[in-house]
Design a protein around this motif. Structure first.
Motif, PDB file in Angstrom:
ATOM      1  N   ILE A 106       0.815  -1.229   0.000  1.00  0.00           N
ATOM      2  CA  ILE A 106       0.000   0.000   0.000  1.00  0.00           C
ATOM      3  C   ILE A 106       0.847   1.276   0.000  1.00  0.00           C
ATOM      4  O   ILE A 106       0.315   2.366   0.069  1.00  0.00           O
ATOM      5  N   GLY A 109       5.821   3.343  -3.739  1.00  0.00           N
ATOM      6  CA  GLY A 109       7.050   4.106  -3.969  1.00  0.00           C
ATOM      7  C   GLY A 109       7.669   3.748  -5.308  1.00  0.00           C
ATOM      8  O   GLY A 109       6.983   3.615  -6.328  1.00  0.00           O
ATOM      9  N   LEU A 110       8.986   3.529  -5.327  1.00  0.00           N
ATOM     10  CA  LEU A 110       9.676   3.195  -6.569  1.00  0.00           C
ATOM     11  C   LEU A 110       9.679   1.687  -6.820  1.00  0.00           C
ATOM     12  O   LEU A 110      10.401   1.189  -7.693  1.00  0.00           O
ATOM     13  N   GLY A 111       8.901   0.961  -6.044  1.00  0.00           N
ATOM     14  CA  GLY A 111       8.620  -0.441  -6.335  1.00  0.00           C
ATOM     15  C   GLY A 111       9.720  -1.420  -5.986  1.00  0.00           C
ATOM     16  O   GLY A 111       9.681  -2.577  -6.394  1.00  0.00           O
ATOM     17  N   ARG A 112      10.708  -0.988  -5.203  1.00  0.00           N
ATOM     18  CA  ARG A 112      11.844  -1.890  -4.943  1.00  0.00           C
ATOM     19  C   ARG A 112      11.413  -3.103  -4.135  1.00  0.00           C
ATOM     20  O   ARG A 112      11.697  -4.237  -4.497  1.00  0.00           O
ATOM     21  N   GLU A 128       0.137   3.311  -5.320  1.00  0.00           N
ATOM     22  CA  GLU A 128       0.899   4.540  -5.057  1.00  0.00           C
ATOM     23  C   GLU A 128      -0.013   5.743  -5.289  1.00  0.00           C
ATOM     24  O   GLU A 128      -0.728   5.805  -6.273  1.00  0.00           O
ATOM     25  N   SER A 130       1.106   9.096  -5.302  1.00  0.00           N
ATOM     26  CA  SER A 130       1.716  10.240  -5.996  1.00  0.00           C
ATOM     27  C   SER A 130       1.722   9.969  -7.503  1.00  0.00           C
ATOM     28  O   SER A 130       2.276   8.961  -7.951  1.00  0.00           O
ATOM     29  N   VAL A 133       5.447   9.634  -8.759  1.00  0.00           N
ATOM     30  CA  VAL A 133       6.107   8.382  -8.366  1.00  0.00           C
ATOM     31  C   VAL A 133       5.488   7.228  -9.160  1.00  0.00           C
ATOM     32  O   VAL A 133       6.197   6.349  -9.670  1.00  0.00           O
ATOM     33  N   ASP A 163      -4.981   6.446  -3.928  1.00  0.00           N
ATOM     34  CA  ASP A 163      -4.703   6.411  -2.502  1.00  0.00           C
ATOM     35  C   ASP A 163      -5.115   5.017  -2.002  1.00  0.00           C
ATOM     36  O   ASP A 163      -6.201   4.535  -2.305  1.00  0.00           O
ATOM     37  N   SER A 164      -4.227   4.386  -1.239  1.00  0.00           N
ATOM     38  CA  SER A 164      -4.474   2.992  -0.835  1.00  0.00           C
ATOM     39  C   SER A 164      -5.748   2.823  -0.026  1.00  0.00           C
ATOM     40  O   SER A 164      -6.394   1.780  -0.095  1.00  0.00           O
ATOM     41  N   MET A 185       7.061   6.645   4.468  1.00  0.00           N
ATOM     42  CA  MET A 185       8.249   7.500   4.416  1.00  0.00           C
ATOM     43  C   MET A 185       8.701   7.823   5.831  1.00  0.00           C
ATOM     44  O   MET A 185       7.898   8.111   6.689  1.00  0.00           O
ATOM     45  N   ARG A 189      16.687   7.811   6.866  1.00  0.00           N
ATOM     46  CA  ARG A 189      16.772   6.518   7.506  1.00  0.00           C
ATOM     47  C   ARG A 189      17.887   5.649   6.958  1.00  0.00           C
ATOM     48  O   ARG A 189      18.096   4.557   7.423  1.00  0.00           O
ATOM     49  N   VAL A 206       6.887  13.858  -2.134  1.00  0.00           N
ATOM     50  CA  VAL A 206       5.632  13.382  -1.525  1.00  0.00           C
ATOM     51  C   VAL A 206       5.467  13.775  -0.060  1.00  0.00           C
ATOM     52  O   VAL A 206       4.406  13.569   0.516  1.00  0.00           O
TER      53      VAL A 206
HETATM   54  C1  LIG Z   1       9.177   5.091   1.532  1.00  0.00           C
HETATM   55  S1  LIG Z   1       8.220   5.101   0.054  1.00  0.00           S
HETATM   56  C2  LIG Z   1       8.041   3.374  -0.280  1.00  0.00           C
HETATM   57  C3  LIG Z   1       9.263   2.781  -0.900  1.00  0.00           C
HETATM   58  C4  LIG Z   1       9.003   1.395  -1.436  1.00  0.00           C
HETATM   59  N1  LIG Z   1       8.786   0.429  -0.392  1.00  0.00           N
HETATM   60  C5  LIG Z   1      10.147   0.934  -2.312  1.00  0.00           C
HETATM   61  O1  LIG Z   1      10.704  -0.138  -2.025  1.00  0.00           O
HETATM   62  O2  LIG Z   1      10.470   1.636  -3.298  1.00  0.00           O
HETATM   63  C6  LIG Z   1       6.596   5.496   0.594  1.00  0.00           C
HETATM   64  C7  LIG Z   1       5.616   5.711  -0.549  1.00  0.00           C
HETATM   65  O3  LIG Z   1       4.290   5.511  -0.054  1.00  0.00           O
HETATM   66  C8  LIG Z   1       3.425   6.383  -0.731  1.00  0.00           C
HETATM   67  N2  LIG Z   1       2.180   6.513   0.063  1.00  0.00           N
HETATM   68  C9  LIG Z   1       2.038   7.053   1.305  1.00  0.00           C
HETATM   69  N3  LIG Z   1       0.747   7.001   1.717  1.00  0.00           N
HETATM   70  C10 LIG Z   1       0.058   6.396   0.717  1.00  0.00           C
HETATM   71  C11 LIG Z   1      -1.304   6.074   0.528  1.00  0.00           C
HETATM   72  N4  LIG Z   1      -2.228   6.384   1.439  1.00  0.00           N
HETATM   73  N5  LIG Z   1      -1.665   5.474  -0.619  1.00  0.00           N
HETATM   74  C12 LIG Z   1      -0.742   5.175  -1.592  1.00  0.00           C
HETATM   75  N6  LIG Z   1       0.570   5.494  -1.467  1.00  0.00           N
HETATM   76  C13 LIG Z   1       0.980   6.079  -0.331  1.00  0.00           C
HETATM   77  C14 LIG Z   1       4.239   7.675  -0.834  1.00  0.00           C
HETATM   78  O4  LIG Z   1       3.744   8.527  -1.874  1.00  0.00           O
HETATM   79  C15 LIG Z   1       5.635   7.118  -1.141  1.00  0.00           C
HETATM   80  O5  LIG Z   1       5.862   7.044  -2.533  1.00  0.00           O
END
Ligand SMILES: C[S@@+](CC[C@H](N)C(=O)[O-])C[C@H]1O[C@@H](n2cnc3c(N)ncnc32)[C@H](O)[C@@H]1O
Length: 259
Positions: A106, A109-112, A128, A130, A133, A163-164, A185, A189, A206
């Motif tokens: 949920i 992010g960049l999908g890693r 996601e 954003s 993103v 939005d999730s 986020m 970190r 974001v």
């Molecule tokens: C730290 S990043 C995630 C990184 C991801 N785990 C990766 O491996 O690339 C957090 C992401 O969660 C998204 N995000 C936060 N709240 C959200 C929500 N309610 N619905 C969808 N995306 C959300 C943010 O926009 C951000 O891109």
């Protein structure tokens, strides 16, 4: 048209005239944004989407750094070659006695993380909120799809822009996933300078999420078996019920909630 959360309009610069139509199409979808002609100087205040023949990248003039999603050569590509069921993330999502559990990520992010889980064999939906993103991720997945060794992985990924919380509320009961994964986020970190810059850029885009407790609450209601939350190793758990248990790595921790 999707609103991004950035303070400035996003600039979109095609590398050559061949990409102007694509740049305009993206500008029509993301607000506020501005197409900058190929040879014109950028403003140096705004984040810029750079579009060329191969890919789409996001550039920050003040951090002097660029991010794009690269599942072949980037950090994920390297990790995927070595992904094993012993990895911390694999242990965090592993359920006994359940074949092919569905994972809903949920905070895509960049999908890693999502890509690593897909490389371990999980069916994964990544959501996601954003639009920028999501665009970068969609572009990375599109390129990965064209490479046979990666398309075996991307075929298990479903990429969603929403939005999730809205997405989960719209789901049919039979689609509720066994596992919900979240990685909100968290400021500063990671110690590596490059990752630090990438994270800073993502944060500029974001913001640090303010909705973590609500996301966790909804996740706990809808995950059929468990919720997995990625945290910096020393950060407190997200406000809410206590995790059932945690798995600690060198710099990160997974809080696991049985539902
Ligand atoms: C730290 S990043 C995630 C990184 C991801 N785990 C990766 O491996 O690339 C957090 C992401 O969660 C998204 N995000 C936060 N709240 C959200 C929500 N309610 N619905 C969808 N995306 C959300 C943010 O926009 C951000 O891109």
């Amino acid at each position: 048209m999707a609103n991004h959360d950035c303070r400035f309009p996003i600039e979109i610069q095609p590398e050559s005239h061949e990409q102007v139509a694509l740049a305009q199409k993206i500008a029509n979808q993301i607000y506020p944004s501005l197409v900058i002609p190929p040879t014109q100087h950028l403003s140096f205040t705004a984040l810029t989407l750079l579009i060329n023949k191969q890919d789409i990248a996001l550039y920050s003039p003040y951090l002097k750094t660029t991010i794009k999603v690269d599942f072949l050569n980037g950090a994920v590509g390297y990790r995927c070659k070595r992904s094993s069921n012993k990895e911390l993330i694999a242990r965090a999502v592993k359920l006994k006695n359940i074949k092919n559990p569905r994972v809903l990520d949920i905070t895509a992010g960049l999908g890693r993380d999502g890509f690593i889980l897909a490389s371990l064999g999980y069916q994964i939906s990544m959501v996601e909120k954003s639009p920028i993103v999501h665009l970068l991720l969609k572009d990375g997945l599109k390129r990965a799809n064209q490479i046979p060794e990666l398309s075996e992985i991307t075929c298990r990924i479903f990429n969603i822009y929403e939005d999730s919380i809205d997405y989960i509320y719209r789901m049919d009961k039979q689609d509720y996933p066994e596992i919900i994964y979240m990685d909100p986020m968290f400021p500063e970190r990671n110690k590596s300078a490059l990752v630090k810059k990438e994270m800073q850029l993502l944060q500029d885009l974001v913001g640090t999420d303010q909705n973590d407790p609500l996301l966790l609450e909804v996740a706990l209601k809808y995950a059929q078996k468990r919720v997995v939350v990625k945290r910096p190793r020393l950060a407190p758990p997200i406000k809410g019920p206590n995790p059932s248990f945690a798995l600690q790595g060198k710099s990160i921790r997974f809080d696991i909630y049985q539902t």
